[in-house]
Design a protein around this motif. Sequence first.
Motif, mmCIF file in Angstrom:
data_model
loop_
_atom_site.group_PDB
_atom_site.id
_atom_site.type_symbol
_atom_site.label_atom_id
_atom_site.label_comp_id
_atom_site.label_asym_id
_atom_site.label_seq_id
_atom_site.Cartn_x
_atom_site.Cartn_y
_atom_site.Cartn_z
ATOM 1 N N LEU A 261 0.836 -1.200 0.000
ATOM 2 C CA LEU A 261 0.000 0.000 0.000
ATOM 3 C C LEU A 261 0.870 1.247 0.000
ATOM 4 C CD1 LEU A 261 -1.460 -2.131 2.306
ATOM 5 C CD2 LEU A 261 -3.284 -0.484 1.906
ATOM 6 N N PHE A 262 0.362 2.279 -0.667
ATOM 7 C CA PHE A 262 0.936 3.619 -0.580
ATOM 8 C C PHE A 262 -0.020 4.446 0.274
ATOM 9 C CE2 PHE A 262 2.354 1.927 -4.712
ATOM 10 C CZ PHE A 262 3.739 2.040 -4.553
ATOM 11 N N PRO A 263 0.198 4.501 1.584
ATOM 12 C CA PRO A 263 -0.805 5.106 2.475
ATOM 13 C C PRO A 263 -1.004 6.603 2.271
ATOM 14 C CG PRO A 263 1.195 4.555 3.687
ATOM 15 C CD PRO A 263 1.339 3.948 2.327
ATOM 16 N N GLU A 264 -0.089 7.281 1.571
ATOM 17 C CA GLU A 264 -0.311 8.695 1.276
ATOM 18 C C GLU A 264 -1.483 8.890 0.309
ATOM 19 O OE1 GLU A 264 3.819 11.011 1.272
ATOM 20 O OE2 GLU A 264 3.917 9.118 0.154
ATOM 21 N N GLY A 265 -1.764 7.884 -0.495
ATOM 22 C CA GLY A 265 -2.907 7.959 -1.393
ATOM 23 C C GLY A 265 -2.659 8.700 -2.688
ATOM 24 N N THR A 266 -1.518 9.310 -2.847
ATOM 25 C CA THR A 266 -1.163 10.022 -4.068
ATOM 26 C C THR A 266 0.340 10.262 -4.056
ATOM 27 O OG1 THR A 266 -1.671 11.958 -5.443
ATOM 28 C CG2 THR A 266 -1.484 12.321 -3.072
ATOM 29 N N THR A 267 0.865 10.784 -5.148
ATOM 30 C CA THR A 267 2.305 11.043 -5.219
ATOM 31 C C THR A 267 2.632 12.415 -4.646
ATOM 32 O OG1 THR A 267 2.044 11.889 -7.470
ATOM 33 C CG2 THR A 267 2.667 9.577 -7.215
ATOM 34 N N SER A 268 3.824 12.530 -4.086
ATOM 35 C CA SER A 268 4.344 13.816 -3.611
ATOM 36 C C SER A 268 5.698 14.050 -4.271
ATOM 37 C CB SER A 268 4.477 13.815 -2.085
ATOM 38 O OG SER A 268 5.559 12.986 -1.681
ATOM 39 N N ASN A 269 6.342 15.156 -3.923
ATOM 40 C CA ASN A 269 7.657 15.426 -4.511
ATOM 41 C C ASN A 269 8.799 14.789 -3.727
ATOM 42 O OD1 ASN A 269 7.870 17.080 -2.260
ATOM 43 N ND2 ASN A 269 7.511 18.969 -3.398
ATOM 44 N N GLY A 270 8.483 14.027 -2.676
ATOM 45 C CA GLY A 270 9.507 13.331 -1.909
ATOM 46 C C GLY A 270 10.197 14.182 -0.867
ATOM 47 N N ARG A 271 9.875 15.471 -0.823
ATOM 48 C CA ARG A 271 10.509 16.353 0.162
ATOM 49 C C ARG A 271 9.656 16.546 1.407
ATOM 50 N NH1 ARG A 271 11.906 18.357 -4.853
ATOM 51 N NH2 ARG A 271 10.180 19.847 -4.972
ATOM 52 N N SER A 272 8.563 15.818 1.477
ATOM 53 C CA SER A 272 7.716 15.787 2.668
ATOM 54 C C SER A 272 6.919 14.493 2.634
ATOM 55 C CB SER A 272 6.780 17.009 2.713
ATOM 56 O OG SER A 272 5.955 17.040 1.565
ATOM 57 N N LEU A 273 6.299 14.171 3.743
ATOM 58 C CA LEU A 273 5.501 12.954 3.847
ATOM 59 C C LEU A 273 4.064 13.368 4.129
ATOM 60 C CD1 LEU A 273 6.151 9.896 3.678
ATOM 61 C CD2 LEU A 273 6.130 9.859 6.179
ATOM 62 N N LEU A 274 3.152 12.932 3.279
ATOM 63 C CA LEU A 274 1.752 13.313 3.413
ATOM 64 C C LEU A 274 1.074 12.530 4.529
ATOM 65 C CD1 LEU A 274 0.701 13.407 -0.361
ATOM 66 C CD2 LEU A 274 1.926 15.129 0.977
ATOM 67 N N SER A 275 -0.120 12.967 4.863
ATOM 68 C CA SER A 275 -0.919 12.264 5.869
ATOM 69 C C SER A 275 -1.253 10.852 5.394
ATOM 70 C CB SER A 275 -2.202 13.051 6.134
ATOM 71 O OG SER A 275 -3.050 12.360 7.010
#
Length: 568
Positions: A261-275
């Motif tokens: 699973l990718f618990p963030e639910g979407t992609t980010s820029n890798g410089r932070s961690l989403l909820s």
Amino acid sequence: MAAHDLSSPLLASTTPPPPPHLVLTVDGGDDDSKSRQPTANHQNGGRAHSKTNHHITPRSNSTTHHRNPFEFVGSDASFSAPPPCTIDPFRNGTPRIDGLYEVLKILLLLPIVVIRLVLFGLCLGVGYIATKLAILGWKDKHNPMPRWRSRLMWVTRFTARGILFSFGYQWIRRKGKPAPRGIAPIVVSNHVSYIDPIFYFYEMCPTIVASESHDALPFVGTIIRAMQVIYVDRFSQPSRKNAVNEIKRKGCCDRFPRVLLFPEGTTSNGRSLLSFQLGAFIPNYAIQPVVVRYPHVHFDQSWGNISLAMLMFRMFSQFHNFLEVEYLPIVSPLDNSKENPAHFAKRTSNAMASTLNVVQTCHSYGDVMLFMRAAESGQEKPSNFMVEMAKVESLFHIRSLEAMDFLEKFLSMNPDSSGRVRVHDFLRVLKLRPCILSEEVFAFLDVEKSGSITFKQFLYGSLHVMKQPQFRSTCELAFSECDILEEHEISQHEVLCLSDIPVTTLQNHQVHELFKLFDVEGKGRVSKDNFTSCLRKNPLLIALFSACLAHRDAVDDDDDNSMVEEIV
């Protein structure tokens, strides 16, 4: 601005008035005591129906203290909206080809780009054919895939490595190794690029949890079906519940692959961690966190505000793309007991953020929706419309789709280039006109006292009012006050008689525009459900009924006092 009477209509005329040059600030001095006299009676006990004139004198360098127009539903003076978040976790650092070095490199590598593109197509085609053969005639997809079919999927796994090679990942640096499936049946990872699932498919061929929309993707849909994907509709509660049950079922059976699973639910820029979403943590199984990094200098490989076609082309036109994968120690539920999923998710995200050395934010896929809608509407800075949706959902218990409805209303107010709305556009959309009450409503949202509001302030203020314990009962009471004949429906005239709007001063089209907010079915009559639904979509309009309800309470108090006197 002309002086306005308390009984002046709140509806805007057909010709919108020029923007009022008014700055609302707070003054603690005594020099403006006279200018505050019009609102003194409001601070001391609410608004009464009266014909008394209260003049409002706009001044650019003076301040006015406004009462809280939502105090009657339980709101207090402690309301405030969080300041704008300075982090944009979805921004790609190199969305365009900039610099002479990048241009020369692309020109030099154009022949390599063609070769890589051919290799990509060849690997994708071979993998697709192998997958079709593996699932041909396979009916019992509820149970684990038969062994001979799984062996055919090894061909697809090797073609996945070829696809990674074509994208410039000639070698991949790994740290640590996957834990045995029997010890950690669930794997969670941060999500930066579409490269992530390709790598994990090659590395461990897991069962993944994916959006239902992925099933329709060419080639990809067929491959993930062979992985016995767990589909989920993020906006459907039954679908999410079914996905959790499938994670439990496949996680406890060793014959299934491990669940990714990718618990963030979407992609980010890798410089932070989403909820984190909680689906991976509800089953209460041991989890192995994995983090991916894409070190770069000239080309940011994250899938943010950049098109898929551009991202793929940039990957093809690099000498080499770097990917680092680190397997972290297993995170188990505390004391092998039923740990709270939110606490379990927090411990896991802390471990991943610490390893990545990044901050954690409350952004979620809901912020992506807000960003994309703002970008579609032509906003210059769509990131200004992100609100850290995970925090909003936690505080006010609303869904992302409901926040999108509030965004649509805010966008209709014509925000400026910085994403802020002035008072005249705010009143125009809510069918109000300048007067004391409307200025109090706007000042309630304008926590910065700057004369304009952001979407975050509009959303937080609206949801704050709707969250008040007396909001729902006040809506029902307002309807019952309108429904004098107890017909369970109210007319246009009854709604306007109850609200703080003198009907005799309104033109027909103005009356009709306000009533249309309530009469969503266009029948000329409003049911209790439609009345309440309108106020839930426009919670700030509850202030229109404050005077009548305050007057009703005063009458009830007089009746109670008379009864006491009679008893005594």
